[in-house]
Design a protein around this motif. Structure first.
Motif, PDB file in Angstrom:
ATOM      1  N   CYS A 194       0.886  -1.836  -0.570  1.00 20.95           N
ATOM      2  CA  CYS A 194      -0.099   0.232  -0.143  1.00 20.95           C
ATOM      3  C   CYS A 194       1.331   1.303  -0.152  1.00 20.95           C
ATOM      4  O   CYS A 194       1.451   1.413   0.559  1.00 20.95           O
ATOM      5  CB  CYS A 194      -0.926  -0.077   1.528  1.00 20.95           C
ATOM      6  N   TYR A 195       0.199   1.974  -0.667  1.00 20.94           N
ATOM      7  CA  TYR A 195       0.940   3.876  -1.021  1.00 20.94           C
ATOM      8  C   TYR A 195       0.874   4.020   0.480  1.00 20.94           C
ATOM      9  O   TYR A 195       1.470   5.008   1.000  1.00 20.94           O
ATOM     10  CB  TYR A 195       0.712   3.999  -2.110  1.00 20.94           C
ATOM     11  N   ASN A 196      -0.049   4.655   0.827  1.00 21.00           N
ATOM     12  CA  ASN A 196      -0.089   5.177   2.771  1.00 21.00           C
ATOM     13  C   ASN A 196       0.194   4.365   3.363  1.00 21.00           C
ATOM     14  O   ASN A 196      -0.314   4.680   4.656  1.00 21.00           O
ATOM     15  CB  ASN A 196      -2.126   5.032   2.242  1.00 21.00           C
ATOM     16  N   GLY A 202      -4.058  -3.498   3.056  1.00 17.49           N
ATOM     17  CA  GLY A 202      -3.946  -2.154   2.895  1.00 17.49           C
ATOM     18  C   GLY A 202      -5.307  -1.322   2.757  1.00 17.49           C
ATOM     19  O   GLY A 202      -6.307  -1.944   3.534  1.00 17.49           O
ATOM     20  N   CYS A 203      -4.752  -0.061   2.441  1.00 15.20           N
ATOM     21  CA  CYS A 203      -5.949   1.196   2.403  1.00 15.20           C
ATOM     22  C   CYS A 203      -7.442   0.494   1.802  1.00 15.20           C
ATOM     23  O   CYS A 203      -8.426   1.166   2.238  1.00 15.20           O
ATOM     24  CB  CYS A 203      -5.163   2.410   2.448  1.00 15.20           C
ATOM     25  N   GLY A 204      -6.752  -0.133   0.807  1.00 14.38           N
ATOM     26  CA  GLY A 204      -8.333  -0.549  -0.167  1.00 14.38           C
ATOM     27  C   GLY A 204      -8.898   0.458  -1.107  1.00 14.38           C
ATOM     28  O   GLY A 204      -8.780  -0.079  -2.563  1.00 14.38           O
ATOM     29  N   CYS A 206      -5.673   2.853  -2.721  1.00 15.42           N
ATOM     30  CA  CYS A 206      -4.409   3.590  -3.423  1.00 15.42           C
ATOM     31  C   CYS A 206      -4.756   2.735  -4.940  1.00 15.42           C
ATOM     32  O   CYS A 206      -5.110   0.986  -4.813  1.00 15.42           O
ATOM     33  CB  CYS A 206      -3.564   3.544  -2.888  1.00 15.42           C
ATOM     34  N   CYS A 209      -3.130  -1.245  -3.601  1.00 18.40           N
ATOM     35  CA  CYS A 209      -3.625  -1.412  -3.484  1.00 18.40           C
ATOM     36  C   CYS A 209      -4.581  -2.202  -4.250  1.00 18.40           C
ATOM     37  O   CYS A 209      -5.309  -3.678  -4.142  1.00 18.40           O
ATOM     38  CB  CYS A 209      -4.982  -1.083  -2.067  1.00 18.40           C
TER      39      CYS A 209
HETATM   40 ZN    ZN Z   1      -3.342   1.091  -0.327  1.00 18.62          ZN
END
Ligand code: ZN
Length: 226
Positions: A194-196, A202-204, A206, A209
């Motif tokens: 995940c980029y976040n 992950g954040c779901g 990005c 994700c």
């Molecule tokens: Zn993400």
């Protein structure tokens, strides 16, 4: 001085993400001795490096980290390393490269890894790059890897072999490979894509994700269909 080559050993370029973790276990299945090397290149989520260390240690793999944060100072405008920039939600179709592109990243990583490998007498290098899901990164393409392989051999008068187990497979097939290697849950729960900076699923939202989730859903539904 040239050291004796250990033919059953491999060095994995290891970020602690889904792809390189799958490659780490692929290497463990194919080589007797596996080492892993991670790079700190100034990425905002240094948690990535901590996770990589943990995964490698749990897998019983010798691990080391190289600080190459100068890479992030060579060019501007990458959202993975520039704290003034937001990581984009979607790629702007007019941009040639995604904002997450770090120019030269794989060139630096693989060149440094090859020098370290030579030091250990290892000639097999493993990287998780994939042309299928290359997301606009030119240094994930097969032509770049093949060219660099030749260049590294010429540069050091060596016979390195760059292995790219994921080059021609998509995210769903990468999940299938992790499952085959018996590490689907480990990859799903302990890796960071995940980029976040959110571990596991992950954040779901990005791009990383989304790609990861779509691949997992595709793989799990094809598995149920069997
Ligand atoms: Zn993400």
């Amino acid at each position: 001085m040239k050291s004796t080559k250990i033919d059953d050993a491999a060095l994995v370029v290891f970020s602690g993400g889904q792809d390189s973790t799958t490659c780490l276990f692929w290497a463990k299945a194919h080589f007797k001795t596996v080492r892993a090397i991670s790079f700190f290149y100034g990425q905002k989520h240094s948690l990535e490096v901590e996770l990589a260390e943990k995964i490698a240690k749990d897998a019983g793999v010798e691990w080391e980290m190289m600080d190459v944060s100068f890479i992030s100072k060579l060019s501007t405008g990458c959202s993975l390393t520039d704290t003034s920039l937001e990581i984009e939600k979607e790629k702007n179709p007019e941009d040639t490269f995604p904002s997450t592109f770090v120019p030269g990243r794989n060139l630096f990583f693989l060149s440094i890894a090859a020098v370290k490998a030579r030091e250990y007498g290892i000639r097999h290098l493993v990287t998780g790059v994939s042309q299928t899901d290359f997301s606009g990164y030119p240094d994930c393409r097969d032509s770049f890897i093949k060219s660099l392989n030749v260049t590294l051999n010429l540069a050091m008068d060596e016979q390195f072999v760059l292995h790219t187990p994921l080059m021609w497979i998509d995210k769903a097939q990468t999940w299938a490979l992790a499952d085959e290697l018996g590490v689907l849950d480990l990859v799903r729960n302990s890796t960071l894509t995940c980029y976040n900076g959110v571990v596991g699923d992950g954040c779901g939202h990005c791009p990383a994700c989304k790609l990861r989730r779509e691949g997992l859903d595709k793989y799990l539904s094809s598995k149920q269909g069997d």
